[in-house]
Write a protein that holds these residues in place. Sequence first.
Motif, PDB file in Angstrom:
ATOM      1  N   ARG A   1       0.830  -1.206   0.000  1.00 55.32           N
ATOM      2  CA  ARG A   1       0.000   0.000   0.000  1.00 55.32           C
ATOM      3  C   ARG A   1       0.869   1.263   0.000  1.00 55.32           C
ATOM      4  O   ARG A   1       0.572   2.245  -0.668  1.00 55.32           O
ATOM      5  CB  ARG A   1      -0.949  -0.005   1.210  1.00 55.32           C
ATOM      6  CG  ARG A   1      -2.017  -1.085   1.141  1.00 55.32           C
ATOM      7  CD  ARG A   1      -3.415  -0.597   0.775  1.00 55.32           C
ATOM      8  NE  ARG A   1      -3.499   0.622   0.026  1.00 55.32           N
ATOM      9  CZ  ARG A   1      -4.401   1.572   0.237  1.00 55.32           C
ATOM     10  NH1 ARG A   1      -5.270   1.452   1.214  1.00 55.32           N
ATOM     11  NH2 ARG A   1      -4.446   2.645  -0.508  1.00 55.32           N
TER      12      ARG A   1
ATOM     13  N   GLU B   1      -7.163  -2.522   8.104  1.00 53.01           N
ATOM     14  CA  GLU B   1      -8.021  -1.327   8.043  1.00 53.01           C
ATOM     15  C   GLU B   1      -7.237  -0.097   8.513  1.00 53.01           C
ATOM     16  O   GLU B   1      -7.358   0.985   7.943  1.00 53.01           O
ATOM     17  CB  GLU B   1      -9.275  -1.494   8.920  1.00 53.01           C
ATOM     18  CG  GLU B   1     -10.261  -2.550   8.441  1.00 53.01           C
ATOM     19  CD  GLU B   1      -9.737  -3.988   8.600  1.00 53.01           C
ATOM     20  OE1 GLU B   1      -8.968  -4.242   9.562  1.00 53.01           O
ATOM     21  OE2 GLU B   1     -10.070  -4.830   7.754  1.00 53.01           O
TER      22      GLU B   1
ATOM     23  N   ASP C   1      -4.892   0.998   5.899  1.00 54.34           N
ATOM     24  CA  ASP C   1      -5.621   1.786   4.892  1.00 54.34           C
ATOM     25  C   ASP C   1      -5.771   3.229   5.374  1.00 54.34           C
ATOM     26  O   ASP C   1      -5.563   4.176   4.611  1.00 54.34           O
ATOM     27  CB  ASP C   1      -7.008   1.184   4.630  1.00 54.34           C
ATOM     28  CG  ASP C   1      -6.925  -0.146   3.883  1.00 54.34           C
ATOM     29  OD1 ASP C   1      -5.894  -0.395   3.223  1.00 54.34           O
ATOM     30  OD2 ASP C   1      -7.887  -0.931   3.965  1.00 54.34           O
TER      31      ASP C   1
ATOM     32  N   THR D   1      -4.179   6.414   3.386  1.00 56.89           N
ATOM     33  CA  THR D   1      -5.108   7.448   2.898  1.00 56.89           C
ATOM     34  C   THR D   1      -4.725   8.814   3.461  1.00 56.89           C
ATOM     35  O   THR D   1      -4.668   9.819   2.740  1.00 56.89           O
ATOM     36  CB  THR D   1      -6.562   7.096   3.312  1.00 56.89           C
ATOM     37  OG1 THR D   1      -6.849   5.797   2.805  1.00 56.89           O
ATOM     38  CG2 THR D   1      -7.560   8.095   2.769  1.00 56.89           C
TER      39      THR D   1
END
Length: 457
Positions: free
Chosen positions: A362, A435, A438, A442
């Motif tokens: 990510r 999560e 993420d 973000t």
Amino acid sequence: MTNQINNPQTRQWQEMSQRHHLAPFSDYKQLHEKGPRIITKAKGVHLWDSEGNKILDGMAGLWCIAVGYGREELVEAASRQMRELPFYNTFFQTAHPPVLELAKTIAEITPPGLNHVFFTGSGSEGNDTMLRLVRHYWACKGQPEKKVVIARVNGYHGSTVAGASLGGMKYMHEQGDLPIPGIVHIPQPYWFGEGGDMSPEEFGIWAADQLEKKILEVGEDKVAAFIAEPIQGAGGVIIPPDSYWPRIREILAKYDILFVADEVICGFGRTGEWFGSDYYGNRPDLMTIAKGLTSGYVPMGGLVVSDKVFEVINEGGDFNHGFTYSGHPVAAAVALENIRILREEKIVERVRTETAPYLQARLRELTDHPLVGEVRGVGMLGAIELVKDKATRKRYPEELAVGMICRGHCFDNGLVMRAVGDTMIIAPPLVITREEIDELVTKARLCLDLTLREIQG
Ligand code: PXG
């Protein structure tokens, strides 16, 4: 910070800071003008400040919190130990169960042959202990002139006189005539910043060869040890090119000097292996530990010593060194419980097989951002290089302090990321979930956008 302050207590605490508190590594005038952000509580991977803002702690306290904030088991372990035996020293031929059980447990998880532990209160004290112990070792072997320790530019080994001397931070050396005699530095394996036109692999070999050059320059008969972090943390999460550690191992095998791994950041699972030395297949003679040892819940550090070194100092009479809090029973009880959690919940395995691969994938998505020159990382360590020109790796002018601008946006948008110059770094708690990863990525992208917008004016 929160430019807006709504809680009157925040101001009161900031005033106390201004009047009475000398914070580490701070420009006091600047700090007082702005006032520190006051952190009041934490749970899992999140912090709350006195204004009620919830912040994802992408730095695990300060590379410390392995098992997450708010683990009741650690609170219980500390209070149980405080009731039973809150303190006793380990000088003068005494010991207590927690320190002995902890030494045995550390020997179980460290690489083979590293079976003896000297406890300290911090990583810096661990490295001070190392300096004294390796010189004692060579004196015991009848070679007292082997005193010099080779370290690396931009390495970080602490803030005591020996720690700051071993470290290669120029701005630390400038204050107070450091390094002390007997400590010398070689260049770091930082390809992105210093590799020039060399390929990463060529540069890794060049940087490793500087060790051999320095050993020959000082004289093998004068060199006691080489100290290095497996991955430099405070220097900017500097991950050596793949060619670096194998070449260093070849060089170390040729010369009779000790190898010290400073595992204060890399230890206790951060790379997805128990120690950074396991990750690279290195076999140090000594390892400095701290931080993840107790997940930062209480202060503790140490120096893990190999059988080879122990066998010599075991015959060498008194080692005249120690701290009041060496092996503090409460810290030892917390460390034992922390290691039990890491083992029983298979946290290191989960980092290796599941969450670190996800975090790394990510994070690398950010490579497409116009500000980003490189994203690198291993395990729960990551770095994002901010540049003006992606192709040439050219930076923005230093006065612009792009890293600090980005750090400010992060804090304001609920994310702790540290800036080392224009390198943004992360080291979240090892228990971070997909999560939460993420959420981290973000927020990081949003803050990169805000930074770019601000510098483009
Ligand atoms: N070795 C290493 C590799 C460290 O990262 C120490 C030794 C010293 O540990 P103590 O417990 O004495 O602080 C450290 C500490 C930063 C930062 O800005 C990093 C550290 C300390 C303070 C700030 O990233 N690491």
